[in-house]
Scaffold this motif. Sequence first.
Motif, PDB file in Angstrom:
ATOM      1  N   LEU A 157      52.567  41.628  51.532  1.00  0.00           N
ATOM      2  CA  LEU A 157      53.951  41.298  51.879  1.00  0.00           C
ATOM      3  C   LEU A 157      54.014  40.362  53.081  1.00  0.00           C
ATOM      4  O   LEU A 157      54.934  39.554  53.198  1.00  0.00           O
ATOM      5  CB  LEU A 157      54.744  42.574  52.172  1.00  0.00           C
ATOM      6  CG  LEU A 157      55.075  43.456  50.971  1.00  0.00           C
ATOM      7  CD1 LEU A 157      55.701  44.766  51.428  1.00  0.00           C
ATOM      8  CD2 LEU A 157      56.011  42.744  49.994  1.00  0.00           C
ATOM      9  N   VAL A 169      61.500  39.869  49.847  1.00  0.00           N
ATOM     10  CA  VAL A 169      60.293  39.241  50.371  1.00  0.00           C
ATOM     11  C   VAL A 169      59.668  38.411  49.269  1.00  0.00           C
ATOM     12  O   VAL A 169      59.465  38.893  48.154  1.00  0.00           O
ATOM     13  CB  VAL A 169      59.275  40.300  50.859  1.00  0.00           C
ATOM     14  CG1 VAL A 169      58.030  39.616  51.391  1.00  0.00           C
ATOM     15  CG2 VAL A 169      59.897  41.194  51.923  1.00  0.00           C
ATOM     16  N   SER A 179      54.879  40.548  56.148  1.00  0.00           N
ATOM     17  CA  SER A 179      56.190  40.501  56.794  1.00  0.00           C
ATOM     18  C   SER A 179      56.311  41.685  57.740  1.00  0.00           C
ATOM     19  O   SER A 179      55.369  42.469  57.912  1.00  0.00           O
ATOM     20  CB  SER A 179      57.285  40.534  55.719  1.00  0.00           C
ATOM     21  OG  SER A 179      58.555  40.332  56.290  1.00  0.00           O
ATOM     22  N   ASP A 180      57.499  41.807  58.356  1.00  0.00           N
ATOM     23  CA  ASP A 180      57.742  42.896  59.309  1.00  0.00           C
ATOM     24  C   ASP A 180      58.150  44.156  58.551  1.00  0.00           C
ATOM     25  O   ASP A 180      59.217  44.724  58.786  1.00  0.00           O
ATOM     26  CB  ASP A 180      58.796  42.495  60.339  1.00  0.00           C
ATOM     27  CG  ASP A 180      60.134  42.162  59.705  1.00  0.00           C
ATOM     28  OD1 ASP A 180      60.140  41.782  58.512  1.00  0.00           O
ATOM     29  OD2 ASP A 180      61.159  42.289  60.387  1.00  0.00           O
ATOM     30  N   ALA A 207      56.533  37.076  47.793  1.00  0.00           N
ATOM     31  CA  ALA A 207      55.112  37.405  47.879  1.00  0.00           C
ATOM     32  C   ALA A 207      54.454  37.130  46.531  1.00  0.00           C
ATOM     33  O   ALA A 207      54.318  38.022  45.698  1.00  0.00           O
ATOM     34  CB  ALA A 207      54.927  38.868  48.286  1.00  0.00           C
ATOM     35  N   ARG A 224      66.188  44.353  51.554  1.00  0.00           N
ATOM     36  CA  ARG A 224      65.200  43.359  51.966  1.00  0.00           C
ATOM     37  C   ARG A 224      64.674  42.616  50.746  1.00  0.00           C
ATOM     38  O   ARG A 224      64.422  43.219  49.702  1.00  0.00           O
ATOM     39  CB  ARG A 224      64.014  44.023  52.678  1.00  0.00           C
ATOM     40  CG  ARG A 224      64.282  44.513  54.081  1.00  0.00           C
ATOM     41  CD  ARG A 224      64.560  43.365  55.058  1.00  0.00           C
ATOM     42  NE  ARG A 224      63.518  42.359  55.087  1.00  0.00           N
ATOM     43  CZ  ARG A 224      62.483  42.368  55.930  1.00  0.00           C
ATOM     44  NH1 ARG A 224      62.349  43.362  56.797  1.00  0.00           N
ATOM     45  NH2 ARG A 224      61.587  41.405  55.914  1.00  0.00           N
TER      46      ARG A 224
END
Length: 243
Positions: A24, A226, A26-27, A228, A224
Motif C-alpha cells: 500500500l 489507495v 501509504s500512511d 496500489a 480511504r
Amino acid sequence: MTALGFLYPGHSAEDDYPRIEQLLASDIRIDLVHTDIGEDAHREDALREMGSAERLAAGVEALRLAGAEAVVWACTSGSFVYGWEGAHEQVRTLAVTAGMPASSTSFAFVHAVRELGVRRVAIGATYPDDVAELFADFLRAAGTEVVAVRGSGIITAAEVGTWGEKELFTLAREADHPDAEAILLPDTALHTASHLPALEQHLSKPVLTANQVTVWEALRLTDRRVNAPELGSLFTKEPIVQV
C-alpha cells in the motif's frame, strides 16, 4: 495515519497482511488479531461456530486499544455460511460490539465485484463442493451471476496455508470460464498477496482474492482510496458511480 483492524481465524496466511501493508506504501497501519478457530474444518457446523459472536468479540478489545477505525472479520467461509441475512446480522453484531464500522470478507467480495463493475464471475474455491456452492449462493443473493464454481475438496485451513504459487495458479486457471468477467478466490488461508498482477496477466481478467478484498473493504469503511497496482485491478480501478 489510518488504522485498520482485522479479526483473522487461526494461523494460515496471515503474513499476507504485512505484505499488503507494505504494498500500500501509504500512511495505513494494519492491526491483526487472531481469533480462536475451534475445529479447523471446512464444514458448515464448524464454520458457524468459528464465526460465532462470542469468538469474534474476544478479539475486539485488542483492536480498540490499537486504535483501529474499522474492523473486518477476515474469513469468507465463516461469514457466508450464515447466508445473506445471517451474515448481515453477524457484522451488525460485530459493529455494535466493537463500536466501529464492521464488515466481513464475504461482503468484501460483494462490494469489490460492484467496484469493478462486473456482473459474471467464476469461483475457484479451496473448499469442498458443498461449501463452495454456499459462497456461490451468497453472491447470487447479492445480484452477481456465477457462471462456474470449482471446489478443491480441502478440509482444513492449515492445508490451504501450505499451498504455493503452483497450486494457486492451477486453481485460478481451472476456475476460469469464458463468460466470467472476473475470477474470485475466496479463502483467507490462501497466500495470494504476492501474486495478484501475475494472476491477472495470466488470466487476462481481474482476480479478486480473499485477503486482498478484505483489506480493500477496511479501506472502504474508512473512506480511504489507495492506488496500489501491485495489489491488482481492484486497487487501480476508479470507483463505479452507482445510479
